[in-house]
Design a protein around this motif. Sequence first.
Motif, PDB file in Angstrom:
ATOM      1  N   ALA A  77      34.284  17.697-105.488  1.00 41.25           N
ATOM      2  CA  ALA A  77      34.827  19.049-105.650  1.00 41.25           C
ATOM      3  C   ALA A  77      36.039  19.022-106.581  1.00 41.25           C
ATOM      4  O   ALA A  77      36.829  18.079-106.563  1.00 41.25           O
ATOM      5  N   THR A  78      36.190  20.050-107.393  1.00 42.59           N
ATOM      6  CA  THR A  78      37.362  20.157-108.258  1.00 42.59           C
ATOM      7  C   THR A  78      38.585  20.504-107.410  1.00 42.59           C
ATOM      8  O   THR A  78      38.442  20.992-106.281  1.00 42.59           O
ATOM      9  N   PRO A  79      39.773  20.305-107.933  1.00 43.75           N
ATOM     10  CA  PRO A  79      40.970  20.679-107.157  1.00 43.75           C
ATOM     11  C   PRO A  79      40.953  22.135-106.713  1.00 43.75           C
ATOM     12  O   PRO A  79      41.360  22.451-105.582  1.00 43.75           O
ATOM     13  N   LYS A 123      41.071  23.460-102.863  1.00 46.51           N
ATOM     14  CA  LYS A 123      42.072  24.401-102.366  1.00 46.51           C
ATOM     15  C   LYS A 123      41.412  25.620-101.737  1.00 46.51           C
ATOM     16  O   LYS A 123      41.825  26.084-100.666  1.00 46.51           O
ATOM     17  N   GLU A 124      40.376  26.148-102.382  1.00 46.67           N
ATOM     18  CA  GLU A 124      39.686  27.333-101.853  1.00 46.67           C
ATOM     19  C   GLU A 124      39.050  27.026-100.502  1.00 46.67           C
ATOM     20  O   GLU A 124      39.130  27.823 -99.566  1.00 46.67           O
ATOM     21  N   HIS A 125      38.442  25.842-100.406  1.00 46.54           N
ATOM     22  CA  HIS A 125      37.814  25.459 -99.135  1.00 46.54           C
ATOM     23  C   HIS A 125      38.857  25.334 -98.027  1.00 46.54           C
ATOM     24  O   HIS A 125      38.674  25.871 -96.922  1.00 46.54           O
ATOM     25  N   LEU A 126      39.950  24.664 -98.316  1.00 45.85           N
ATOM     26  CA  LEU A 126      40.978  24.459 -97.297  1.00 45.85           C
ATOM     27  C   LEU A 126      41.650  25.765 -96.904  1.00 45.85           C
ATOM     28  O   LEU A 126      41.978  25.974 -95.727  1.00 45.85           O
ATOM     29  N   ASN A 127      41.843  26.645 -97.874  1.00 45.14           N
ATOM     30  CA  ASN A 127      42.439  27.947 -97.568  1.00 45.14           C
ATOM     31  C   ASN A 127      41.536  28.756 -96.649  1.00 45.14           C
ATOM     32  O   ASN A 127      42.010  29.460 -95.747  1.00 45.14           O
ATOM     33  N   GLY A 179      44.078  15.616-110.586  1.00 44.17           N
ATOM     34  CA  GLY A 179      43.019  15.960-109.646  1.00 44.17           C
ATOM     35  C   GLY A 179      43.353  15.826-108.182  1.00 44.17           C
ATOM     36  O   GLY A 179      42.448  15.772-107.345  1.00 44.17           O
ATOM     37  N   THR A 180      44.657  15.773-107.828  1.00 46.31           N
ATOM     38  CA  THR A 180      45.038  15.502-106.440  1.00 46.31           C
ATOM     39  C   THR A 180      45.657  16.727-105.760  1.00 46.31           C
ATOM     40  O   THR A 180      46.569  17.355-106.297  1.00 46.31           O
ATOM     41  N   VAL A 181      45.136  17.028-104.579  1.00 48.05           N
ATOM     42  CA  VAL A 181      45.661  18.075-103.708  1.00 48.05           C
ATOM     43  C   VAL A 181      45.939  17.427-102.359  1.00 48.05           C
ATOM     44  O   VAL A 181      45.166  16.586-101.895  1.00 48.05           O
ATOM     45  N   THR A 182      47.045  17.802-101.712  1.00 45.07           N
ATOM     46  CA  THR A 182      47.342  17.284-100.374  1.00 45.07           C
ATOM     47  C   THR A 182      47.041  18.359 -99.341  1.00 45.07           C
ATOM     48  O   THR A 182      47.485  19.510 -99.483  1.00 45.07           O
TER      49      THR A 182
END
Length: 449
Positions: A49-51, A55-59, A73-76
């Motif tokens: 998945a792209t960043p 983010k959309e999935h986690l939101n 490419g990193t999201v926490t």
Amino acid sequence: MYKISIPKGAKAIILGLRYENHEAHVVGGCVRDSLLGREPKDWDICTSATPQEVKEHLNRCSVRTIDTGLKHGTVTADMERAGKYEITTFRIDGDYSDNRRPDSVTFTESIYQDLSRRDFTINAMAYNSAGLIDPFHGVNDLKNGIIRCVGDPNDRFSEDALRILRALRFASVYGFSIEKDTAQAIHDNAWRLTNIAAERIHSELCKLLLGNGVLPVLLDYSDVIATIIPEMKPCIGFDQNNKYHQYTIYDHIAHAVSNYTGKDIAVKVALLLHDIGKPCCYTEDENGGHFHGHGNYSYDISKVVLERLRFDTATKQEVLDLVLYHDAVIEPTTKTVRRWLCKIGERRFSQLLDVRMADIKAHAEGTQESRIERCVALGVLMAEILEQEKCFSLKDLAINGKDIISLGVPQGKQIGDILHELLEEVILDMLPNEHDVLLRKAVELIERT
């Protein structure tokens, strides 16, 4: 079939991304440590998945996200009680012009391409409930205790030269050997470490020194150590020509570092630097080689090294004290030990005994016994002094500055001078540590001055 127990938070992220038709795995160090039976410190996740998709999935799942490094490419994901997890998109790295991070990255949908950019085979494995992905045979290298670069080691080290120290650190911490092509590339590319920030070198060096397998690493890669600490170079191959030494200066240093198996980094660094000044003060006569005053030379050199490698002030002072006093003559008597406890404190004296013991055990066989016995005796005396709560510092003295002021002495240096003289007499058992006795003696000192 390999089974890794993934934390609930990481497992929820992986399952959620896979439910939305993205690949997702735990990757890197957490897989390596799990397969070794060690508790991972961090659980990193990689995904197709792209960043933005992450983010959309986690939101949608009401999980707070932190833009840790979108460029790479990193999201926490902040899962609160379940922990924080870095999630990075599969990627292909561009050039490393700063010898640290790629100038650009290209996202890919291939986990194999992502793993191929990593440093060592033991770090190039990914895992989810479907099983282990190990295209570079990292499991075999783990079983055989081998550090091996992914692909061409010269390419890996030219991308980020810190990987050289990481290889040595893994070899030291895990007791692994380094594969011959990787080892040769380390020697060939050691010069690249001169382009690496001091803070990064400091971190890896400290971890390396604390490893149980540090001795062969220091001995086999002295050129790397001399690259990050150029002041060490004169010590390599320097014959001590002394009946108390069976090793060259550098080899003695390496054995001394290895002899200390504790986890106090100040002791480890002090042992690494304790004899670094010896080549500066070498003299020779009919009795062989001598290094008179080498503690002072080592102190001066160590100060430069520690400042360049960005050691914090507290650790730097600890190391410098230990280097300066490592060969000081300390008689095993109660009075002498109390004086040293007064001078450097309980913690530093205990560290000093650790340094001296490790140093002595790296001397020539047949010359160690009496000095080991003396070192043990010093430790016993310290324990007795502490157990009996004997006075060895101003805070233990039964009189203080306010008492001296009450005798008519104005604020200033004289108060400290009087207290220190009283302390000296208590340490020497010339006076008991009793308030009234000390007060009368203080009056005498005041009248005398």
